[in-house]
Scaffold this motif. Sequence first.
Motif, PDB file in Angstrom:
ATOM      1  N   UNK A  83      -3.616  28.969 -28.777  1.00  0.00           N
ATOM      2  CA  UNK A  83      -2.636  29.932 -29.292  1.00  0.00           C
ATOM      3  C   UNK A  83      -1.909  30.510 -28.091  1.00  0.00           C
ATOM      4  N   UNK A  84      -0.619  30.194 -27.961  1.00  0.00           N
ATOM      5  CA  UNK A  84       0.158  30.627 -26.797  1.00  0.00           C
ATOM      6  C   UNK A  84       1.562  31.029 -27.239  1.00  0.00           C
ATOM      7  N   UNK A  85       2.302  31.611 -26.284  1.00  0.00           N
ATOM      8  CA  UNK A  85       3.686  32.000 -26.547  1.00  0.00           C
ATOM      9  C   UNK A  85       4.642  30.992 -25.903  1.00  0.00           C
ATOM     10  N   UNK A  86       5.705  30.665 -26.610  1.00  0.00           N
ATOM     11  CA  UNK A  86       6.708  29.743 -26.087  1.00  0.00           C
ATOM     12  C   UNK A  86       7.521  30.469 -25.015  1.00  0.00           C
ATOM     13  N   UNK A  87       7.417  29.992 -23.781  1.00  0.00           N
ATOM     14  CA  UNK A  87       8.129  30.612 -22.657  1.00  0.00           C
ATOM     15  C   UNK A  87       9.289  29.756 -22.176  1.00  0.00           C
ATOM     16  N   UNK A  88       9.425  28.555 -22.704  1.00  0.00           N
ATOM     17  CA  UNK A  88      10.517  27.684 -22.302  1.00  0.00           C
ATOM     18  C   UNK A  88      10.732  26.583 -23.310  1.00  0.00           C
ATOM     19  N   UNK A  89      11.993  26.323 -23.616  1.00  0.00           N
ATOM     20  CA  UNK A  89      12.377  25.257 -24.541  1.00  0.00           C
ATOM     21  C   UNK A  89      12.954  24.085 -23.748  1.00  0.00           C
ATOM     22  N   UNK A  90      13.158  22.928 -24.398  1.00  0.00           N
ATOM     23  CA  UNK A  90      13.703  21.777 -23.671  1.00  0.00           C
ATOM     24  C   UNK A  90      14.996  22.128 -22.929  1.00  0.00           C
ATOM     25  N   UNK A  91      15.042  21.775 -21.650  1.00  0.00           N
ATOM     26  CA  UNK A  91      16.213  22.054 -20.825  1.00  0.00           C
ATOM     27  C   UNK A  91      16.128  23.356 -20.052  1.00  0.00           C
ATOM     28  N   UNK A  92      15.227  24.268 -20.451  1.00  0.00           N
ATOM     29  CA  UNK A  92      15.077  25.538 -19.734  1.00  0.00           C
ATOM     30  C   UNK A  92      14.428  25.302 -18.368  1.00  0.00           C
ATOM     31  N   UNK A  93      14.775  26.146 -17.413  1.00  0.00           N
ATOM     32  CA  UNK A  93      14.133  26.105 -16.106  1.00  0.00           C
ATOM     33  C   UNK A  93      13.096  27.223 -16.062  1.00  0.00           C
ATOM     34  N   UNK A  94      11.862  26.878 -15.751  1.00  0.00           N
ATOM     35  CA  UNK A  94      10.766  27.851 -15.733  1.00  0.00           C
ATOM     36  C   UNK A  94      10.091  27.835 -14.368  1.00  0.00           C
ATOM     37  N   UNK A  95       9.459  28.947 -14.051  1.00  0.00           N
ATOM     38  CA  UNK A  95       8.702  29.051 -12.804  1.00  0.00           C
ATOM     39  C   UNK A  95       7.270  28.654 -13.108  1.00  0.00           C
ATOM     40  N   UNK A  96       6.783  27.637 -12.453  1.00  0.00           N
ATOM     41  CA  UNK A  96       5.499  27.055 -12.828  1.00  0.00           C
ATOM     42  C   UNK A  96       4.310  27.878 -12.375  1.00  0.00           C
ATOM     43  N   UNK A  97       4.531  28.919 -11.589  1.00  0.00           N
ATOM     44  CA  UNK A  97       3.432  29.764 -11.128  1.00  0.00           C
ATOM     45  C   UNK A  97       3.790  31.216 -11.398  1.00  0.00           C
ATOM     46  N   UNK A  98       3.762  31.600 -12.683  1.00  0.00           N
ATOM     47  CA  UNK A  98       4.212  32.929 -13.072  1.00  0.00           C
ATOM     48  C   UNK A  98       3.310  34.028 -12.529  1.00  0.00           C
ATOM     49  N   UNK A  99       2.005  33.768 -12.432  1.00  0.00           N
ATOM     50  CA  UNK A  99       1.069  34.778 -11.930  1.00  0.00           C
ATOM     51  C   UNK A  99      -0.224  34.090 -11.517  1.00  0.00           C
ATOM     52  N   UNK A 100      -0.801  34.486 -10.396  1.00  0.00           N
ATOM     53  CA  UNK A 100      -2.084  33.891 -10.010  1.00  0.00           C
ATOM     54  C   UNK A 100      -3.195  34.333 -10.939  1.00  0.00           C
ATOM     55  N   UNK A 118      -9.214  26.475  -3.348  1.00  0.00           N
ATOM     56  CA  UNK A 118      -8.603  25.984  -2.109  1.00  0.00           C
ATOM     57  C   UNK A 118      -8.260  24.502  -2.174  1.00  0.00           C
ATOM     58  N   UNK A 119      -9.072  23.733  -2.927  1.00  0.00           N
ATOM     59  CA  UNK A 119      -8.809  22.300  -2.996  1.00  0.00           C
ATOM     60  C   UNK A 119      -7.741  21.962  -4.035  1.00  0.00           C
ATOM     61  N   UNK A 120      -7.340  22.945  -4.856  1.00  0.00           N
ATOM     62  CA  UNK A 120      -6.347  22.696  -5.887  1.00  0.00           C
ATOM     63  C   UNK A 120      -5.434  23.918  -6.007  1.00  0.00           C
ATOM     64  N   UNK A 121      -4.683  24.225  -4.964  1.00  0.00           N
ATOM     65  CA  UNK A 121      -3.872  25.438  -4.977  1.00  0.00           C
ATOM     66  C   UNK A 121      -2.659  25.301  -5.893  1.00  0.00           C
ATOM     67  N   UNK A 122      -2.207  26.429  -6.400  1.00  0.00           N
ATOM     68  CA  UNK A 122      -0.958  26.466  -7.161  1.00  0.00           C
ATOM     69  C   UNK A 122       0.212  26.337  -6.193  1.00  0.00           C
ATOM     70  N   UNK A 123       1.134  25.481  -6.489  1.00  0.00           N
ATOM     71  CA  UNK A 123       2.344  25.366  -5.681  1.00  0.00           C
ATOM     72  C   UNK A 123       3.492  25.889  -6.518  1.00  0.00           C
ATOM     73  N   UNK A 124       3.892  27.139  -6.268  1.00  0.00           N
ATOM     74  CA  UNK A 124       4.948  27.749  -7.056  1.00  0.00           C
ATOM     75  C   UNK A 124       6.258  27.004  -6.892  1.00  0.00           C
ATOM     76  N   UNK A 125       6.855  26.608  -8.000  1.00  0.00           N
ATOM     77  CA  UNK A 125       8.132  25.918  -7.961  1.00  0.00           C
ATOM     78  C   UNK A 125       8.790  26.011  -9.323  1.00  0.00           C
ATOM     79  N   UNK A 126      10.093  25.782  -9.351  1.00  0.00           N
ATOM     80  CA  UNK A 126      10.829  25.755 -10.603  1.00  0.00           C
ATOM     81  C   UNK A 126      10.829  24.329 -11.146  1.00  0.00           C
ATOM     82  N   UNK A 127      10.683  24.217 -12.452  1.00  0.00           N
ATOM     83  CA  UNK A 127      10.807  22.908 -13.080  1.00  0.00           C
ATOM     84  C   UNK A 127      11.661  23.048 -14.331  1.00  0.00           C
ATOM     85  N   UNK A 128      12.280  21.955 -14.728  1.00  0.00           N
ATOM     86  CA  UNK A 128      13.062  21.938 -15.974  1.00  0.00           C
ATOM     87  C   UNK A 128      12.187  21.355 -17.081  1.00  0.00           C
TER      88      UNK A 128
END
Length: 201
Positions: A83-100, A118-128
Amino acid sequence: MASRSSRILNNLSIGIRVVAAFHLLQTSVFETSPTSGLSMLPTLRTIGDNVFVNKLNYSRGRDIKTGDVVIAWKPTNCKSRICKRVAGMPGDIVYSNAMPKYSTIAADGIPFEAVVGPENPRTGKYIRVPEGHVWLLGDNAAASLDSRDYGPVPMALVIGKVSFASFWGPWDFFPSLPRRLRSNVTASSMTVDEYLSKDAT
């Protein structure tokens, strides 16, 4: 004797039809489902909330929009639902690391430090968000396993939209009145390019 047998068969037929109709209603039209966990606080309680899921109009992602709360099959486990909230629809640009995430919280029985360490860090970036997919986030971002971990979710995995929720705790004789779940997303007049240039500065 024949009349009694006919009544038994008639009652059996009615019972089967009632069960079939109820099953059709639950699988294709509307269902209630209990939720649990920390990921949707404060919108949904950790235990005791039951959500009302509209499948008829919103199955497979039809007519959903940013800000809607949905029930979907978990991309990494086809037998589990989220159960989650829709934060992005097709074509939207979202920040893949909203909060640690906090390492003291666990999800699905796995400590977050085992998921994000440490072996699997979040790499904050924008994706479409690709076509046919949505970006799902928990309202309690610090304790949610969501699209930041398993990526965009295919719209075909969306079961339905959560319209209402009602609390029925273990010590309550009656459930609370249903409350409407509203969007917590605020619209912005900025274009994507303006937002990205603002964030860069």
